[in-house]
Design a protein around this motif. Structure first.
Motif, PDB file in Angstrom:
ATOM      1  N   ARG A 287     -69.612 -83.072  43.954  1.00  0.00           N
ATOM      2  CA  ARG A 287     -69.659 -84.505  44.229  1.00  0.00           C
ATOM      3  C   ARG A 287     -70.720 -84.763  45.304  1.00  0.00           C
ATOM      4  O   ARG A 287     -70.399 -84.836  46.493  1.00  0.00           O
ATOM      5  N   PRO A 288     -71.959 -84.896  44.898  1.00  0.00           N
ATOM      6  CA  PRO A 288     -73.036 -85.075  45.885  1.00  0.00           C
ATOM      7  C   PRO A 288     -72.959 -86.427  46.582  1.00  0.00           C
ATOM      8  O   PRO A 288     -72.408 -87.400  46.050  1.00  0.00           O
ATOM      9  N   SER A 289     -73.520 -86.468  47.765  1.00  0.00           N
ATOM     10  CA  SER A 289     -73.652 -87.720  48.506  1.00  0.00           C
ATOM     11  C   SER A 289     -75.021 -88.317  48.197  1.00  0.00           C
ATOM     12  O   SER A 289     -76.032 -87.597  48.210  1.00  0.00           O
ATOM     13  N   TRP A 290     -75.062 -89.608  47.936  1.00  0.00           N
ATOM     14  CA  TRP A 290     -76.301 -90.278  47.548  1.00  0.00           C
ATOM     15  C   TRP A 290     -76.691 -91.316  48.591  1.00  0.00           C
ATOM     16  O   TRP A 290     -75.835 -91.974  49.182  1.00  0.00           O
TER      17      TRP A 290
ATOM     18  N   GLY B 123     -82.609 -65.847  33.343  1.00  0.00           N
ATOM     19  CA  GLY B 123     -81.219 -65.541  33.040  1.00  0.00           C
ATOM     20  C   GLY B 123     -80.241 -65.940  34.117  1.00  0.00           C
ATOM     21  O   GLY B 123     -79.019 -65.881  33.907  1.00  0.00           O
ATOM     22  N   THR B 124     -80.739 -66.344  35.271  1.00  0.00           N
ATOM     23  CA  THR B 124     -79.859 -66.704  36.389  1.00  0.00           C
ATOM     24  C   THR B 124     -80.247 -68.084  36.912  1.00  0.00           C
ATOM     25  O   THR B 124     -81.046 -68.213  37.833  1.00  0.00           O
ATOM     26  N   PRO B 125     -79.690 -69.158  36.321  1.00  0.00           N
ATOM     27  CA  PRO B 125     -80.050 -70.513  36.754  1.00  0.00           C
ATOM     28  C   PRO B 125     -79.755 -70.733  38.233  1.00  0.00           C
ATOM     29  O   PRO B 125     -78.767 -70.236  38.772  1.00  0.00           O
ATOM     30  N   VAL B 126     -80.618 -71.502  38.867  1.00  0.00           N
ATOM     31  CA  VAL B 126     -80.427 -71.841  40.272  1.00  0.00           C
ATOM     32  C   VAL B 126     -79.256 -72.793  40.431  1.00  0.00           C
ATOM     33  O   VAL B 126     -78.515 -72.739  41.420  1.00  0.00           O
ATOM     34  N   LEU B 127     -79.067 -73.646  39.432  1.00  0.00           N
ATOM     35  CA  LEU B 127     -78.047 -74.698  39.490  1.00  0.00           C
ATOM     36  C   LEU B 127     -77.687 -75.071  38.068  1.00  0.00           C
ATOM     37  O   LEU B 127     -78.542 -75.027  37.170  1.00  0.00           O
ATOM     38  N   ALA B 128     -76.425 -75.422  37.828  1.00  0.00           N
ATOM     39  CA  ALA B 128     -76.016 -75.834  36.489  1.00  0.00           C
ATOM     40  C   ALA B 128     -74.952 -76.919  36.575  1.00  0.00           C
ATOM     41  O   ALA B 128     -74.045 -76.839  37.413  1.00  0.00           O
ATOM     42  N   LYS B 129     -75.083 -77.930  35.715  1.00  0.00           N
ATOM     43  CA  LYS B 129     -74.086 -78.989  35.598  1.00  0.00           C
ATOM     44  C   LYS B 129     -73.803 -79.210  34.121  1.00  0.00           C
ATOM     45  O   LYS B 129     -74.714 -79.152  33.287  1.00  0.00           O
ATOM     46  N   SER B 130     -72.535 -79.472  33.796  1.00  0.00           N
ATOM     47  CA  SER B 130     -72.129 -79.630  32.403  1.00  0.00           C
ATOM     48  C   SER B 130     -71.450 -80.966  32.182  1.00  0.00           C
ATOM     49  O   SER B 130     -70.658 -81.427  33.014  1.00  0.00           O
ATOM     50  N   GLN B 131     -71.758 -81.569  31.052  1.00  0.00           N
ATOM     51  CA  GLN B 131     -71.082 -82.784  30.630  1.00  0.00           C
ATOM     52  C   GLN B 131     -69.782 -82.398  29.918  1.00  0.00           C
ATOM     53  O   GLN B 131     -69.755 -81.415  29.178  1.00  0.00           O
ATOM     54  N   PRO B 132     -68.708 -83.131  30.107  1.00  0.00           N
ATOM     55  CA  PRO B 132     -67.463 -82.795  29.406  1.00  0.00           C
ATOM     56  C   PRO B 132     -67.534 -83.190  27.936  1.00  0.00           C
ATOM     57  O   PRO B 132     -68.416 -83.932  27.508  1.00  0.00           O
ATOM     58  N   HIS B 133     -66.567 -82.705  27.155  1.00  0.00           N
ATOM     59  CA  HIS B 133     -66.412 -83.154  25.774  1.00  0.00           C
ATOM     60  C   HIS B 133     -65.782 -84.548  25.791  1.00  0.00           C
ATOM     61  O   HIS B 133     -64.719 -84.748  26.374  1.00  0.00           O
ATOM     62  N   PHE B 134     -66.433 -85.493  25.134  1.00  0.00           N
ATOM     63  CA  PHE B 134     -65.901 -86.853  25.092  1.00  0.00           C
ATOM     64  C   PHE B 134     -65.103 -87.119  23.821  1.00  0.00           C
ATOM     65  O   PHE B 134     -64.530 -88.200  23.669  1.00  0.00           O
ATOM     66  N   PHE B 135     -65.093 -86.167  22.893  1.00  0.00           N
ATOM     67  CA  PHE B 135     -64.250 -86.297  21.703  1.00  0.00           C
ATOM     68  C   PHE B 135     -63.850 -84.889  21.267  1.00  0.00           C
ATOM     69  O   PHE B 135     -64.495 -83.904  21.629  1.00  0.00           O
ATOM     70  N   ASP B 136     -62.785 -84.796  20.516  1.00  0.00           N
ATOM     71  CA  ASP B 136     -62.272 -83.505  20.077  1.00  0.00           C
ATOM     72  C   ASP B 136     -63.130 -82.982  18.933  1.00  0.00           C
ATOM     73  O   ASP B 136     -63.108 -83.526  17.827  1.00  0.00           O
ATOM     74  N   ALA B 137     -63.889 -81.943  19.201  1.00  0.00           N
ATOM     75  CA  ALA B 137     -64.773 -81.363  18.189  1.00  0.00           C
ATOM     76  C   ALA B 137     -64.239 -80.048  17.640  1.00  0.00           C
ATOM     77  O   ALA B 137     -64.964 -79.327  16.948  1.00  0.00           O
ATOM     78  N   SER B 138     -62.985 -79.750  17.925  1.00  0.00           N
ATOM     79  CA  SER B 138     -62.449 -78.430  17.563  1.00  0.00           C
ATOM     80  C   SER B 138     -62.453 -78.180  16.057  1.00  0.00           C
ATOM     81  O   SER B 138     -62.598 -77.045  15.614  1.00  0.00           O
ATOM     82  N   GLY B 139     -62.279 -79.219  15.250  1.00  0.00           N
ATOM     83  CA  GLY B 139     -62.261 -79.015  13.809  1.00  0.00           C
ATOM     84  C   GLY B 139     -63.560 -79.352  13.121  1.00  0.00           C
ATOM     85  O   GLY B 139     -63.613 -79.436  11.877  1.00  0.00           O
TER      86      GLY B 139
ATOM     87  N   SER C  30     -69.378 -95.115  31.525  1.00  0.00           N
ATOM     88  CA  SER C  30     -69.196 -95.278  32.963  1.00  0.00           C
ATOM     89  C   SER C  30     -68.576 -94.066  33.639  1.00  0.00           C
ATOM     90  O   SER C  30     -68.359 -94.075  34.849  1.00  0.00           O
ATOM     91  N   SER C  31     -68.285 -93.028  32.879  1.00  0.00           N
ATOM     92  CA  SER C  31     -67.548 -91.890  33.421  1.00  0.00           C
ATOM     93  C   SER C  31     -68.305 -91.198  34.552  1.00  0.00           C
ATOM     94  O   SER C  31     -69.508 -90.929  34.445  1.00  0.00           O
ATOM     95  N   SER C  32     -67.588 -90.883  35.622  1.00  0.00           N
ATOM     96  CA  SER C  32     -68.184 -90.156  36.739  1.00  0.00           C
ATOM     97  C   SER C  32     -68.492 -88.713  36.374  1.00  0.00           C
ATOM     98  O   SER C  32     -69.202 -88.016  37.105  1.00  0.00           O
ATOM     99  N   SER C  33     -67.962 -88.242  35.239  1.00  0.00           N
ATOM    100  CA  SER C  33     -68.228 -86.871  34.804  1.00  0.00           C
ATOM    101  C   SER C  33     -69.523 -86.737  34.021  1.00  0.00           C
ATOM    102  O   SER C  33     -69.918 -85.623  33.670  1.00  0.00           O
ATOM    103  N   ASN C  34     -70.175 -87.860  33.714  1.00  0.00           N
ATOM    104  CA  ASN C  34     -71.495 -87.773  33.094  1.00  0.00           C
ATOM    105  C   ASN C  34     -72.473 -87.098  34.052  1.00  0.00           C
ATOM    106  O   ASN C  34     -72.405 -87.296  35.269  1.00  0.00           O
ATOM    107  N   ILE C  35     -73.378 -86.303  33.515  1.00  0.00           N
ATOM    108  CA  ILE C  35     -74.401 -85.697  34.352  1.00  0.00           C
ATOM    109  C   ILE C  35     -75.317 -86.784  34.890  1.00  0.00           C
ATOM    110  O   ILE C  35     -75.799 -87.634  34.138  1.00  0.00           O
ATOM    111  N   GLN C  36     -75.552 -86.777  36.180  1.00  0.00           N
ATOM    112  CA  GLN C  36     -76.491 -87.711  36.792  1.00  0.00           C
ATOM    113  C   GLN C  36     -77.864 -87.046  36.837  1.00  0.00           C
ATOM    114  O   GLN C  36     -78.162 -86.238  37.710  1.00  0.00           O
ATOM    115  N   PHE C  37     -78.682 -87.332  35.835  1.00  0.00           N
ATOM    116  CA  PHE C  37     -79.982 -86.681  35.725  1.00  0.00           C
ATOM    117  C   PHE C  37     -80.923 -87.187  36.813  1.00  0.00           C
ATOM    118  O   PHE C  37     -80.879 -88.361  37.199  1.00  0.00           O
TER     119      PHE C  37
END
Length: 701
Positions: free
Chosen positions: A116-119, A422-438, A75-82
């Motif tokens: 934060r786009p308006s829908w 090499g120069t995207p018109v637009l970019a959106k990133s999903q956050p890390h939902f778990f610690d993958a550092s190790g 339900s996270s608002s940080s998920n990419i809205q495809f």
């Protein structure tokens, strides 16, 4: 993988003398009473099994936490809205914990570029479900941008059966007198602003034995569906008929009509304007569709035509104007090669964007139209993971939407111009939902019984002091791939608790192209099981895990996989989770959509096929097993709302194991959500917590 209960209807093969004598001599199935989906006695038994399963897993210390964190991630608002572009708008469907039925909405590219786009909400499905007092699931929409109308498809609780309603995008309401069909396993496509091509149930004799539409009609606005002319008719023992219309603004109506004879065999008929459909000369096992002025052809096997042979797995483009002509210009967009898998082909203004994998490595190419042919221009792609491409405005420019991700690398969405990648018109990133550092991603190979080297991918800690609880996932069927996508939910529920996740790329799947699928299909099905067993043995040999700490998980065909290997090699596994599985492989053709899968598994009505199926069918082998044979703890998950794979497959398997005295076998049956079970975040979160808590209980002791 239908809507009809065919247990009695499918007795006709016996009367016709098509079944071997052994069928009639088989002992009665002691658990067939569980095939009544809504039968009171069966439901009482299921209720008791559900209570037992929940009592077991709810005692796991982190069950509540897993459920909570999974729901938050879904339900996270940080998920990419495809999004998907249609005309000047970008369309999106979303769900959340507070909006479990979800909403269909749209915005503009300028607005979408904002953090934060308006829908503009088009359809609030939560309100619709409330107003109609039923569990409505939005399963998709087909937008006709020029007329600002859409075909909206709605399901009852996530079933494959859907109803169609026409929607006015400007008024944001269903049209009272618009196109509408009752619930059925159906498909439809626009054929101009006031016509549809519809394949649906339309009275007696209009449905195949698999439960899908047998007739495809051209339906004009203001007329009765049953009076619409049939433009393509199949046969009762076909799988289905369905249309794929041409996409693109400003193009006259065109469609490819498919008569799907078997799962991997079809006839294609081209329909242009008001002309009658014309059969297209293509291999029966090829996949075909329309892209603008092109007929696209994906080859399952080699094809010789016009004095040239095109390799299996190749991707071809044929000018639509020549599609039914004796002589055709055939352009090779991807040459079929060993271990090459075409993932996606999308049209842009000056050619095609092609995403494929070469030995699991993602590749991206712009096939630019030049003169009489195409010139391949490689585009940047990540070293590992998976790519997904989608067109933006294919008639206007060379821009496309690109999604990249890897097992521990979250999704990134970019709007890319193939002329300046090499120069995207637009970019959106999903956050890390778990610690993958190790964590690290490693790839190994295991030697299967026949010597074939089978790749698998391990996601786990970079350094360990010993074997760890490990979950091995597999599918191995229908030419489908096990993608190296971001392991968001396994990461939340398994990896961050110190477990190891393993993705197997076994035969029967499509990870390495058509030949890889064929090698584990039909009478060669045992090769897929041998591959999976080889990976499990290799994990133990390498010290990644031990048999006691090794769990296996699969769903649908993957459920059949893990059920079969559990019966064949019970000592190799510490726990098993089998979700919406097939288990009764001698009776699957009389349960829901089973007849449609004969091309993949074989036909139990044919003696040669039946003999092979009998050797690996989990249910039948459990029925003849010794009462004292030990099996690992196993959790079967079914779905009462699943009208694709009958819930009796899971029910009967648990009943039989318990008859053998195997008390460590559990069943949890979801009441809604359909085959995928992803229609409600709350249901989905509960199921994920159930699966991983069960595995943790069994493997971390």
């Amino acid at each position: 993988m239908t809507q009809l209960k065919r247990r009695d209807l499918l007795l006709w093969p016996l009367a016709a003398g098509l079944l071997p004598p052994a069928w009639a001599q088989d002992a009665p199935d002691p658990n067939d009473w569980l095939e009544g989906v809504q039968d009171g006695k069966a439901l009482g038994w299921v209720h008791d099994r559900n209570a037992e399963a929940m009592a077991l897993v709810s005692g796991e210390p982190d069950f509540a936490r897993r459920r909570k964190e999974t729901l938050a991630a879904l339900s996270s608002s940080s998920n990419i809205q495809f999004v998907s572009r249609q005309g000047e708008h970008l369309y999106n469907f979303f769900r959340s914990a507070s909006r479990p039925h979800g909403g269909w909405r749209r915005t503009t590219l300028q607005e979408y570029a904002k953090e934060r786009p308006s829908w503009e909400t088009l359809l609030n499905v939560d309100h619709l479900a409330r107003d109609e007092a039923r569990n409505i699931v939005f399963t998709g929409a087909d937008v006709h941008a020029a007329s600002q109308r859409a075909l909206v498809f709605l399901s009852a609780g996530g079933e494959d059966k859907v109803e169609l309603r026409e929607f006015d995008l400007q008024q944001r309401a269903f049209l009272p007198q618009g196109f509408r069909t009752p619930t059925a396993k159906q498909s439809a496509a626009w054929y101009g602003p006031d016509e549809l091509l519809v394949a649906t149930e339309a009275g007696p004799g209009s449905v195949t034995t698999s439960g899908y539409a047998m007739e495809l009609r051209r339906w004009k606005r203001g007329t009765d569906l049953l009076s619409a002319p049939v433009v393509l008719r199949g046969q009762p023992d076909d799988v289905q008929v369905y249309p794929i219309s041409r996409r693109g603004e400003g193009l006259p109506p065109a469609a490819l009509l498919h008569r799907r004879i078997r799962f991997f065999e079809s006839e294609q008929h081209l329909m242009l304007g008001d002309a009658a459909p014309v059969r297209v000369d293509l291999p029966p096992d090829a996949n075909a569709w329309l892209e603008g002025e092109w007929l696209m052809v994906s080859l399952r096997n080699a094809w010789t035509t016009g004095g040239r042979t095109y390799a299996a797995g190749g991707m071809l483009a044929i000018p639509l104007a020549q599609a039914t002509a004796p002589q055709r210009d055939i352009h090779v967009l991807v040459e079929g090669r060993d271990r090459v898998k075409v993932r996606r082909v999308e049209r842009v203004k000056d050619g095609f964007i092609v995403a494929f994998t070469d030995n699991l490595k993602p590749q991206l190419v712009f096939q630019r139209r030049e003169g009489a042919g195409f010139r391949a221009q490689p585009l940047p792609a990540p070293e590992h993971g998976i790519l997904y491409v989608q067109p933006d405005r294919p008639t206007q420019d060379n821009r496309f939407w690109l999604t990249t991700q890897g097992p521990i690398s979250p999704q990134v969405l970019q709007l890319v111009d193939a002329d300046a990648p090499g120069t995207p018109v637009l970019a959106k990133s999903q956050p890390h939902f778990f610690d993958a550092s190790g964590l690290v991603v490693r790839q190994f190979e295991a030697r299967s019984r026949d010597g074939t080297m089978v790749p698998y991918t391990v996601v786990g800690p970079a350094t360990t002091s010993g074997p760890l609880p490990t979950l091995l996932y597999g599918y191995g069927g229908f030419g489908l791939t096990v993608d190296l996508e971001y392991q968001r939910l396994p990461g939340i529920n398994w990896l961050q608790y110190g477990g190891v996740m393993v993705l197997s790329h076994i035969r029967g799947g499509g990870d390495f192209g058509q030949a890889w699928h064929q090698a584990g299909r039909h009478l060669q099905r045992q090769a897929a099981f041998d591959d999976f067993i080889a990976v499990a043995e290799d994990l133990v040999k390498r010290g990644v895990t031990t048999s006691r700490q090794l769990g296996i998980y699969g769903a649908s065909n993957g459920g059949a996989l893990v059920s079969a290997v559990m019966v064949q090699r019970p000592e190799l596994f510490g726990a098993v989770v089998s979700r919406v599985p097939l288990t009764d492989m001698l009776g699957f053709t009389r349960l829901f959509a089973g007849p449609s899968w004969i091309d993949e598994y074989g036909d139990p009505a044919r003696p040669a096929d039946r003999a092979v199926l009998a050797r690996w069918s989990p249910y039948q082998n459990a029925m003849k097993a010794d009462a004292g044979k030990p099996y690992p703890p196993v959790l079967f998950i079914g779905n009462r709302n699943d009208d694709r794979v009958h819930p009796a497959h899971a029910r009967k398997m648990v009943a039989q194991l318990r008859t053998l005295g195997h008390g460590n076998s559990w069943l949890y049956e979801e009441a809604s959500g359909g085959h995928s079970g992803r229609t409600d975040p709350h249901i989905f979160a509960l199921r994920e917590a159930l699966i991983y808590s069960f595995l943790r209980l069994q493997l971390a002791r």
